[in-house]
Design an enzyme around this catalytic site. Structure first.
Site, PDB file in Angstrom:
ATOM      1  N   ARG A 226       9.880   3.697  16.773  1.00 40.27           N
ATOM      2  CA  ARG A 226       9.648   2.449  16.039  1.00 40.27           C
ATOM      3  C   ARG A 226       9.120   2.705  14.626  1.00 40.27           C
ATOM      4  O   ARG A 226       9.433   1.954  13.691  1.00 40.27           O
ATOM      5  CB  ARG A 226       8.691   1.560  16.828  1.00 40.27           C
ATOM      6  CG  ARG A 226       9.326   0.987  18.094  1.00 40.27           C
ATOM      7  CD  ARG A 226       8.293   0.442  19.053  1.00 40.27           C
ATOM      8  NE  ARG A 226       7.507  -0.620  18.437  1.00 40.27           N
ATOM      9  CZ  ARG A 226       6.358  -1.081  18.962  1.00 40.27           C
ATOM     10  NH1 ARG A 226       5.890  -0.559  20.099  1.00 40.27           N
ATOM     11  NH2 ARG A 226       5.706  -2.047  18.361  1.00 40.27           N
TER      12      ARG A 226
ATOM     13  N   ARG B 299       6.968   6.871  29.396  1.00 45.10           N
ATOM     14  CA  ARG B 299       6.470   5.503  29.270  1.00 45.10           C
ATOM     15  C   ARG B 299       7.291   4.726  28.246  1.00 45.10           C
ATOM     16  O   ARG B 299       7.772   5.287  27.272  1.00 45.10           O
ATOM     17  CB  ARG B 299       5.014   5.516  28.807  1.00 45.10           C
ATOM     18  CG  ARG B 299       4.100   6.365  29.655  1.00 45.10           C
ATOM     19  CD  ARG B 299       2.720   6.439  29.005  1.00 45.10           C
ATOM     20  NE  ARG B 299       1.837   7.358  29.714  1.00 45.10           N
ATOM     21  CZ  ARG B 299       0.601   7.647  29.320  1.00 45.10           C
ATOM     22  NH1 ARG B 299       0.115   7.076  28.228  1.00 45.10           N
ATOM     23  NH2 ARG B 299      -0.143   8.491  30.014  1.00 45.10           N
TER      24      ARG B 299
ATOM     25  N   ASP C 234       6.561   1.166  25.927  1.00 43.94           N
ATOM     26  CA  ASP C 234       5.456   0.296  25.561  1.00 43.94           C
ATOM     27  C   ASP C 234       5.718  -1.159  25.939  1.00 43.94           C
ATOM     28  O   ASP C 234       6.831  -1.544  26.300  1.00 43.94           O
ATOM     29  CB  ASP C 234       5.205   0.377  24.057  1.00 43.94           C
ATOM     30  CG  ASP C 234       4.621   1.717  23.633  1.00 43.94           C
ATOM     31  OD1 ASP C 234       3.965   2.366  24.465  1.00 43.94           O
ATOM     32  OD2 ASP C 234       4.825   2.101  22.468  1.00 43.94           O
TER      33      ASP C 234
END
Length: 245
Positions: free
Chosen positions: A198, A51, A53
């Site tokens: 991140r 995935r 985001d």
């Protein structure tokens, strides 16, 4: 049944991420599945390598799907790029072995994070870089990054809402480069936890801006406490750069 592999680029700026979300049409997976289902006259479900985001981009996301459709891979690629939105592009379509799985067969992934360190934001890059004002010590960031290399428990560097039980991962390398006002951080590992890249970038930036010492990065790693790490860097600066099989 044929097994088809896709290599996909997308600008994630206006999407809610990769993964299908209920009835929402604003995910990358949903957009591609809708076009594939019309192309094949089948209900197609694609499997992504992982995935991304909301707001995150990809230069080479990988996915696969099964179909009975007899179109050539060139015809599929032409059809997809004709009917997908302009911010999603299919760079490659290949027929692969029936056992190929875009997620389970991944060996490593590389993410790229882009920072604009100019005093004034670059309007042409604003959707694809994180604008950080202030003098950044690149050497301090490089030193701090060495503490994150190897196999570790990265509980301090994952989102507190992450559902996966194990937070042990391996980071193979972190490269940080600066060219004029642009800074690029490349991180390659065997897998990443939710928002891990991140949070690592946000922590390294705290070091670069002088708000944290390089050695603290190792201490944070050992404590397994998300509250000790730096802020989560903005999604718009992050790109899934490559997936290795």
């Amino acid at each position: 049944m044929r097994n088809i592999k896709l290599v996909i680029q997308y600008d994630g700026s206006r999407y809610k991420g990769w993964q299908r979300l209920g009835k929402s049409e604003m995910t990358i997976q949903t957009k591609i599945e809708n076009v594939l289902s019309k192309m094949t006259d089948e209900k197609v479900e694609i499997i992504g390598s992982g995935r991304t985001d909301s707001g995150v981009h990809a230069l080479a996301q990988v996915a696969n799907f099964k179909t009975k459709d007899e179109k050539s891979v060139d015809e599929m690629m032409e059809y997809l790029n004709k009917y997908l939105p302009d911010d999603i592009a299919i760079k490659q379509v290949v027929e692969v072995h029936e056992r190929f799985h875009a997620r389970y067969n991944v060996v490593s992934k590389t993410y790229m994070y882009r920072i604009w360190n100019g005093r004034v934001q670059n309007p042409f890059l604003r959707k694809h870089v994180s604008h950080v004002i202030g003098k950044i010590d690149i050497n301090a960031m490089k030193h701090a990054a060495t503490y994150l290399i190897g196999e570790h428990d990265y509980a301090s560097y994952r989102d507190v809402k992450a559902k996966k039980k194990s937070s042990i991962r391996t980071i193979y390398e972190i490269e940080i480069a600066q060219e004029e006002e642009g800074i690029t951080i490349m991180i390659r590992g065997n897998g990443f936890l939710h928002k891990m890249v991140r949070i690592i970038v946000g922590t390294l930036l705290e070091v670069g801006l002088g708000r944290m010492k390089s050695e603290e990065v190792e201490h944070i790693l050992q404590q397994k406490d998300r509250a000790l790490a730096g802020p989560t860097a903005q999604a718009k600066g992050l790109f899934l750069y490559s997936v290795e099989y």
